[in-house]
Motif scaffolding. Structure first.
Motif, short mmCIF file in Angstrom:
data_model
loop_
_atom_site.label_atom_id
_atom_site.label_comp_id
_atom_site.label_asym_id
_atom_site.label_seq_id
_atom_site.Cartn_x
_atom_site.Cartn_y
_atom_site.Cartn_z
N THR A 152 0.79 -1.19 0.00
CA THR A 152 -0.02 -0.21 -0.02
C THR A 152 0.93 1.45 -0.02
OG1 THR A 152 -1.80 -1.16 1.25
CG2 THR A 152 -1.83 1.40 1.21
N PHE A 153 0.67 2.03 -1.05
CA PHE A 153 1.38 3.67 -0.90
C PHE A 153 0.22 4.62 -0.72
CE2 PHE A 153 3.65 0.85 -3.95
CZ PHE A 153 5.01 0.74 -3.30
N SER A 154 0.64 5.77 0.04
CA SER A 154 -0.17 6.90 0.19
C SER A 154 0.55 7.88 -0.11
CB SER A 154 -0.50 6.82 2.05
OG SER A 154 -1.12 5.68 2.19
N ALA A 155 -0.20 9.16 -0.62
CA ALA A 155 0.46 10.20 -0.89
C ALA A 155 -0.55 11.33 -0.72
CB ALA A 155 0.78 10.40 -2.35
N THR A 156 -0.10 12.59 -0.30
CA THR A 156 -0.84 13.69 0.04
C THR A 156 -0.29 14.83 -0.45
OG1 THR A 156 -1.53 12.90 2.23
CG2 THR A 156 -2.12 15.30 1.81
N SER A 157 -1.25 15.70 -1.37
CA SER A 157 -0.94 16.74 -2.15
C SER A 157 -1.81 17.97 -1.56
CB SER A 157 -0.87 16.53 -3.50
OG SER A 157 -0.51 18.03 -4.13
N THR A 158 -1.11 19.25 -1.36
CA THR A 158 -1.83 20.38 -0.75
C THR A 158 -1.71 21.53 -1.95
OG1 THR A 158 -1.67 19.56 1.58
CG2 THR A 158 -1.89 22.08 1.12
N ALA A 159 -2.90 22.10 -1.84
CA ALA A 159 -2.70 23.28 -3.05
C ALA A 159 -3.54 24.53 -2.49
CB ALA A 159 -3.54 22.67 -4.20
N GLN A 160 -3.26 25.59 -2.84
CA GLN A 160 -3.73 27.02 -2.40
C GLN A 160 -5.19 26.96 -2.98
OE1 GLN A 160 -2.67 29.78 -0.51
NE2 GLN A 160 -5.15 30.22 -0.79
N LEU A 161 -6.19 27.33 -2.56
CA LEU A 161 -7.67 27.47 -3.11
C LEU A 161 -7.55 28.85 -3.88
CD1 LEU A 161 -10.18 26.56 -0.18
CD2 LEU A 161 -9.95 25.43 -2.24
N ALA A 162 -8.10 28.67 -5.05
CA ALA A 162 -8.16 29.57 -6.11
C ALA A 162 -8.93 30.93 -5.31
CB ALA A 162 -8.41 29.51 -7.32
N ALA A 163 -8.54 32.06 -5.60
CA ALA A 163 -9.22 33.26 -4.86
C ALA A 163 -8.75 34.58 -5.39
CB ALA A 163 -9.43 33.27 -3.23
N LEU A 164 -9.64 35.41 -5.56
CA LEU A 164 -9.28 36.75 -5.91
C LEU A 164 -9.41 37.77 -4.80
CD1 LEU A 164 -11.18 37.17 -9.17
CD2 LEU A 164 -8.81 36.86 -9.00
N PRO A 165 -8.38 38.75 -4.66
CA PRO A 165 -8.36 39.62 -3.62
C PRO A 165 -9.46 40.51 -3.51
CG PRO A 165 -6.68 40.36 -5.17
CD PRO A 165 -7.17 38.81 -5.57
N SER A 166 -10.05 40.82 -2.48
CA SER A 166 -11.10 41.75 -2.26
C SER A 166 -10.74 43.06 -2.87
CB SER A 166 -11.65 41.97 -0.83
OG SER A 166 -11.96 40.81 -0.35
N PRO A 167 -11.74 43.80 -3.33
CA PRO A 167 -11.08 45.12 -4.24
C PRO A 167 -11.04 46.13 -2.93
CG PRO A 167 -13.41 44.53 -4.52
CD PRO A 167 -12.72 43.38 -3.66
#
Length: 282
Positions: A143-158
């Motif tokens: 059994t192999f396990s892997a975890t990947s983390t990414a930044q949620l796409a978001a636009l800065p508030s005007p």
């Protein structure tokens, strides 16, 4: 009796016996080397599956149904699962829907700067021989396990727009605001494509032209090509055309007949085109 004085038949017999004793050892070493390469490939496949899932989760973090398989009917509601499982399709590692999980930090998967989403994937792999099992937990089922983390796409508030300074000029008469035209309704896309050529001698190299359409404010986001020979091609956003595909005959006397389909997906749902028949003649 020295080797020089032994009969030729006796020397050949001795060589055959020695070869028969050494051959199983060589075969075991070859199988272990092959298994080692398969282990590295399986681990890389699981890591890539987690990375693909995280990339999709960064764009659509709520498009995930835990434990649900990826089907044409769930392409819009389960995009993270579909993209993760498609990455290992046809490889030596097995990943089931129950082996994929998604976690947001903080909980709720809100699209904001600093919020992240993680995709954890567990893959199952079967060794060909037990030689490597003592180094991988003592079992041929690895059994192999892997975890990947990414930044949620978001636009800065005007930023806040400063108010205009007061003026002593008379207030102009307000102009009636025209009634805005309602935006077009997002509808399920229409899938379609044209192969060229549709028949010919094997190997037959076929190019495809995409004729799918969608409403103006609801573009197609995913193209899933199924060539009918157990191979697929998946595209996102742009570059929806697959490279030219080669179709082969069944044997010297029998043509290869393949049913090619295209499924397109937008925010309203998915649609599969009518199958096109490709014939690779003997």
């Amino acid at each position: 009796m020295s080797m020089r004085n032994r009969p030729a038949g006796s020397r050949r017999g001795q060589a055959l016996v020695e070869f028969a004793l050494i051959l199983p050892v060589f075969l075991l070493l070859f199988a272990a080397t092959l298994d080692l390469g398969r282990v590295f490939l399986a681990q890389i496949s699981v890591t890539n599956a987690a990375r693909e899932g995280a990339m999709q989760a960064a764009q659509t973090p709520t498009s995930f149904v835990a434990g649900a398989a990826c089907t044409p009917d769930t392409l819009v509601t389960n995009e993270i699962m579909c993209r993760t499982l498609l990455e290992v399709r046809g490889s030596t590692v097995d990943i089931q829907p129950a082996d994929v999980s998604v976690t947001c930090s903080p909980a709720g998967c809100a699209s904001a700067i600093g919020n992240t989403v993680s995709v954890e994937v567990t893959g199952h792999f079967q060794l060909l021989t037990p030689l490597l099992s003592p180094f991988l937990g003592g079992s041929q089922d690895v059994t192999f396990s892997a975890t990947s983390t990414a930044q949620l796409a978001a636009l800065p508030s005007p930023g806040t727009i400063p108010s205009a300074p007061p003026t002593t000029e008379p207030t102009p008469t307000p102009t009636p605001t025209p009634t805005p035209t309602p935006a077009p309704v997002c509808t399920v896309p229409s899938a379609g494509f044209t192969p060229n050529p549709v028949s010919g001698p094997s190997p037959l190299v076929v190019s495809f032209a995409d004729t799918s359409t969608s409403s103006e404010n609801c573009p197609i986001r995913q193209w899933i090509w199924d060539f009918g020979d157990k191979t697929t091609f998946v595209a996102y956003g742009t570059g929806q055309l697959p490279p030219p595909h080669t179709f082969l005959r069944q044997n010297q006397n029998k043509a290869g007949v393949y049913e090619v389909t295209l499924t397109v997906v937008n925010d309203a749902g998915s649609n599969t085109s009518s199958a096109q028949i490709i014939t690779a003649n003997p």
